[in-house]
Enzyme design. Structure first.
Site, PDB file in Angstrom:
ATOM      1  N   ASP A  58       0.896  -1.159   0.000  1.00  0.00           N
ATOM      2  CA  ASP A  58       0.000   0.000   0.000  1.00  0.00           C
ATOM      3  C   ASP A  58       0.931   1.204   0.000  1.00  0.00           C
ATOM      4  O   ASP A  58       1.731   1.376   0.942  1.00  0.00           O
ATOM      5  CB  ASP A  58      -0.871  -0.035   1.270  1.00  0.00           C
ATOM      6  CG  ASP A  58      -1.827   1.151   1.351  1.00  0.00           C
ATOM      7  OD1 ASP A  58      -1.466   2.253   0.890  1.00  0.00           O
ATOM      8  OD2 ASP A  58      -2.926   0.980   1.893  1.00  0.00           O
ATOM      9  N   SER A 136       1.068  10.445 -14.344  1.00  0.00           N
ATOM     10  CA  SER A 136       0.281  11.641 -14.133  1.00  0.00           C
ATOM     11  C   SER A 136      -1.036  11.388 -14.850  1.00  0.00           C
ATOM     12  O   SER A 136      -1.648  10.324 -14.712  1.00  0.00           O
ATOM     13  CB  SER A 136       1.055  12.846 -14.682  1.00  0.00           C
ATOM     14  OG  SER A 136       0.268  14.003 -14.695  1.00  0.00           O
ATOM     15  N   TYR A 150      -8.132  16.318  -8.057  1.00  0.00           N
ATOM     16  CA  TYR A 150      -7.382  15.316  -8.846  1.00  0.00           C
ATOM     17  C   TYR A 150      -6.330  16.035  -9.678  1.00  0.00           C
ATOM     18  O   TYR A 150      -5.161  15.629  -9.711  1.00  0.00           O
ATOM     19  CB  TYR A 150      -8.343  14.521  -9.737  1.00  0.00           C
ATOM     20  CG  TYR A 150      -7.640  13.466 -10.585  1.00  0.00           C
ATOM     21  CD1 TYR A 150      -7.062  12.342  -9.988  1.00  0.00           C
ATOM     22  CD2 TYR A 150      -7.558  13.597 -11.965  1.00  0.00           C
ATOM     23  CE1 TYR A 150      -6.416  11.380 -10.760  1.00  0.00           C
ATOM     24  CE2 TYR A 150      -6.926  12.635 -12.742  1.00  0.00           C
ATOM     25  CZ  TYR A 150      -6.364  11.524 -12.126  1.00  0.00           C
ATOM     26  OH  TYR A 150      -5.721  10.569 -12.900  1.00  0.00           O
ATOM     27  N   LYS A 154      -2.209  15.655  -9.681  1.00  0.00           N
ATOM     28  CA  LYS A 154      -1.426  15.282 -10.872  1.00  0.00           C
ATOM     29  C   LYS A 154      -0.523  16.425 -11.338  1.00  0.00           C
ATOM     30  O   LYS A 154       0.575  16.174 -11.836  1.00  0.00           O
ATOM     31  CB  LYS A 154      -2.351  14.801 -11.999  1.00  0.00           C
ATOM     32  CG  LYS A 154      -3.089  13.490 -11.671  1.00  0.00           C
ATOM     33  CD  LYS A 154      -2.126  12.322 -11.408  1.00  0.00           C
ATOM     34  CE  LYS A 154      -2.834  10.970 -11.327  1.00  0.00           C
ATOM     35  NZ  LYS A 154      -1.912   9.863 -11.061  1.00  0.00           N
TER      36      LYS A 154
HETATM   37  N1  LIG Z   1      -7.710   5.162 -16.629  1.00  0.00           N
HETATM   38  C1  LIG Z   1      -7.622   6.417 -16.973  1.00  0.00           C
HETATM   39  O1  LIG Z   1      -8.436   6.933 -17.727  1.00  0.00           O
HETATM   40  C2  LIG Z   1      -6.471   7.240 -16.445  1.00  0.00           C
HETATM   41  C3  LIG Z   1      -6.193   8.455 -17.087  1.00  0.00           C
HETATM   42  C4  LIG Z   1      -5.138   9.225 -16.626  1.00  0.00           C
HETATM   43  C5  LIG Z   1      -4.353   8.773 -15.588  1.00  0.00           C
HETATM   44  N2  LIG Z   1      -4.649   7.584 -14.977  1.00  0.00           N
HETATM   45  C6  LIG Z   1      -3.777   7.151 -13.878  1.00  0.00           C
HETATM   46  O2  LIG Z   1      -3.362   5.825 -14.110  1.00  0.00           O
HETATM   47  C7  LIG Z   1      -2.946   5.233 -12.878  1.00  0.00           C
HETATM   48  C8  LIG Z   1      -3.483   3.828 -12.764  1.00  0.00           C
HETATM   49  O3  LIG Z   1      -4.896   3.858 -12.684  1.00  0.00           O
HETATM   50  P1  LIG Z   1      -5.805   2.945 -13.600  1.00  0.00           P
HETATM   51  O4  LIG Z   1      -6.393   3.794 -14.636  1.00  0.00           O
HETATM   52  O5  LIG Z   1      -5.075   1.712 -14.013  1.00  0.00           O
HETATM   53  O6  LIG Z   1      -6.992   2.604 -12.573  1.00  0.00           O
HETATM   54  P2  LIG Z   1      -7.330   1.278 -11.752  1.00  0.00           P
HETATM   55  O7  LIG Z   1      -7.645   0.155 -12.649  1.00  0.00           O
HETATM   56  O8  LIG Z   1      -8.384   1.698 -10.789  1.00  0.00           O
HETATM   57  O9  LIG Z   1      -5.980   0.944 -10.976  1.00  0.00           O
HETATM   58  C9  LIG Z   1      -5.565   1.684  -9.875  1.00  0.00           C
HETATM   59  C10 LIG Z   1      -4.515   0.849  -9.154  1.00  0.00           C
HETATM   60  O10 LIG Z   1      -4.016   1.639  -8.059  1.00  0.00           O
HETATM   61  C11 LIG Z   1      -4.048   0.799  -6.907  1.00  0.00           C
HETATM   62  N3  LIG Z   1      -4.114   1.551  -5.673  1.00  0.00           N
HETATM   63  C12 LIG Z   1      -5.083   2.401  -5.229  1.00  0.00           C
HETATM   64  N4  LIG Z   1      -4.752   2.856  -4.007  1.00  0.00           N
HETATM   65  C13 LIG Z   1      -3.565   2.277  -3.667  1.00  0.00           C
HETATM   66  C14 LIG Z   1      -2.714   2.351  -2.549  1.00  0.00           C
HETATM   67  N5  LIG Z   1      -3.007   3.104  -1.469  1.00  0.00           N
HETATM   68  N6  LIG Z   1      -1.555   1.627  -2.556  1.00  0.00           N
HETATM   69  C15 LIG Z   1      -1.240   0.859  -3.624  1.00  0.00           C
HETATM   70  N7  LIG Z   1      -2.015   0.732  -4.704  1.00  0.00           N
HETATM   71  C16 LIG Z   1      -3.161   1.451  -4.729  1.00  0.00           C
HETATM   72  C17 LIG Z   1      -5.277  -0.074  -7.096  1.00  0.00           C
HETATM   73  O11 LIG Z   1      -5.197  -1.159  -6.211  1.00  0.00           O
HETATM   74  P3  LIG Z   1      -6.489  -1.820  -5.474  1.00  0.00           P
HETATM   75  O12 LIG Z   1      -6.988  -2.891  -6.420  1.00  0.00           O
HETATM   76  O13 LIG Z   1      -5.958  -2.364  -4.196  1.00  0.00           O
HETATM   77  O14 LIG Z   1      -7.513  -0.725  -5.294  1.00  0.00           O
HETATM   78  C18 LIG Z   1      -5.101  -0.439  -8.554  1.00  0.00           C
HETATM   79  O15 LIG Z   1      -4.156  -1.452  -8.698  1.00  0.00           O
HETATM   80  C19 LIG Z   1      -3.438   6.184 -11.784  1.00  0.00           C
HETATM   81  O16 LIG Z   1      -2.340   6.934 -11.291  1.00  0.00           O
HETATM   82  C20 LIG Z   1      -4.416   7.084 -12.510  1.00  0.00           C
HETATM   83  O17 LIG Z   1      -4.536   8.355 -11.911  1.00  0.00           O
HETATM   84  C21 LIG Z   1      -5.691   6.825 -15.377  1.00  0.00           C
END
Ligand SMILES: NC(=O)c1ccc[n+]([C@@H]2O[C@H](COP(=O)([O-])OP(=O)(O)OC[C@H]3O[C@@H](n4cnc5c(N)ncnc54)[C@H](OP(=O)(O)O)[C@@H]3O)[C@@H](O)[C@H]2O)c1
Length: 280
Positions: A58, A136, A150, A154
């Site tokens: 975490d 980011s 948010y 970022k």
């Molecule tokens: N998807 C988009 O459209 C998008 C766009 C721009 C940026 N991003 C960025 O991409 C990154 C990854 O997100 P994602 O899109 O892949 O979403 P996601 O599928 O919701 O994945 C988020 C990941 O972060 C983990 N996480 C949350 N809180 C945590 C903590 N305290 N310690 C360790 N792990 C933690 C989650 O683990 P759990 O399963 O334990 O919750 C999950 O593995 C993020 O930084 C997000 O801001 C996403």
């Protein structure tokens, strides 16, 4: 040639899962797949021939960070690539957002990334090499209503990463900031809290927030393609690694639009800006 070791945060779902799965299939690459709950990493079993370490992490827990980094060093001798991927979202108007929830988001998106990077940097400095990839968002460059905090988290990642890159560049350490637009992950769904407006003046934003939740898993971006691009950039283009990499057409369009307009604006106010200095 020695194996390279990738250390990835948040590999249970989304980008982290896609990247871990891709890295796990590459020859000559070790993987430290971290997650809050490692029982979610069963998808890696089929690729595991001793080159994968699953580690509970975490990113808000500094003890777990140092334990995970030490375990990576013990098993593989170091960390070559750190992917700070773990992150969450928060939708709500600036005035109505819940302070504690927003502070927790900063604890994950900013301090989690900072603390993990600080734990890994001594290894990279000792190796005189390493690559840090910080997630980011296009929301780290461009702002929309209902995402003020948010964006704040970022934009913080952007500024911290840009400054860090200037401090560690001549130590052989590269930094790349990833700025995705909407991708099919859990981010807009379970990983983002949503606070609908209750103040009548902000009712018009309710649709933005509800629409984001409904749009989850229908976004244009493909996390598997993102994983391939990131792996290729780090592995085959390290010498020319971009500091910033928008991912997705919308991210690219928004970045170009913002910087084109900002450039014109800064040029238009150049004389006014300069007039604030003491006469030379
Ligand atoms: N998807 C988009 O459209 C998008 C766009 C721009 C940026 N991003 C960025 O991409 C990154 C990854 O997100 P994602 O899109 O892949 O979403 P996601 O599928 O919701 O994945 C988020 C990941 O972060 C983990 N996480 C949350 N809180 C945590 C903590 N305290 N310690 C360790 N792990 C933690 C989650 O683990 P759990 O399963 O334990 O919750 C999950 O593995 C993020 O930084 C997000 O801001 C996403």
């Amino acid at each position: 040639m020695a194996n390279t070791t990738w250390f990835i945060t948040g590999t249970s779902t989304g980008f982290g899962h896609a990247l871990a799965e891709y890295v796990a299939q590459q020859d000559g690459v070790n993987l430290v797949a971290t997650a809050r709950h490692t029982n979610q990493l069963g998808y890696l079993d089929q690729y595991d021939h001793g080159q994968i370490l699953r580690q509970t992490l975490d990113v808000t827990d500094r003890h777990e960070i140092s334990t995970a980094v030490a375990a990576a060093k013990d098993k593989f001798g170091g960390i070559d690539v750190l992917i700070n991927n773990a992150g969450i979202g928060y939708f709500g108007t600036f005035e109505e957002s819940d302070r504690d929830a927003v502070a927790y988001m900063f604890a994950v998106n900013v301090w989690g990334l900072v603390d993990t990077t600080r734990a890994v940097l001594p290894l990279m400095r000792a190796q005189h090499s390493g690559t840090i990839v910080n997630f980011s968002s296009i929301g780290g460059l461009y702002s929309f209503p209902t995402l003020s905090f948010y964006h704040g988290s970022k934009y913080a990642v952007e500024g911290i990463s840009e400054s860090l890159a200037k401090e560690v560049g001549d130590l052989g350490i590269k930094v790349m900031i990833i700025e995705p637009s909407g991708f099919r992950t859990d981010w807009a769904g379970r990983s983002s809290q949503k606070k609908l407006p209750t103040i009548p003046d902000y009712q018009k934003f309710a649709d933005n927030i509800e629409g984001s939740a409904k749009g989850a898993h229908h976004e244009a971006g493909d996390p598997h393609k993102a994983a391939q691009i990131i792996f290729d950039q780090v592995t085959n283009h390290r010498e020319t690694l971009p500091l910033r990499l928008p991912l997705g057409k919308f991210a690219s369009d928004m970045a170009i639009d913002k910087y084109t307009k900002e450039l014109a604006h800064f040029k238009a106010v150049r004389d006014l800006s300069a007039s604030a200095d003491q006469p030379q």
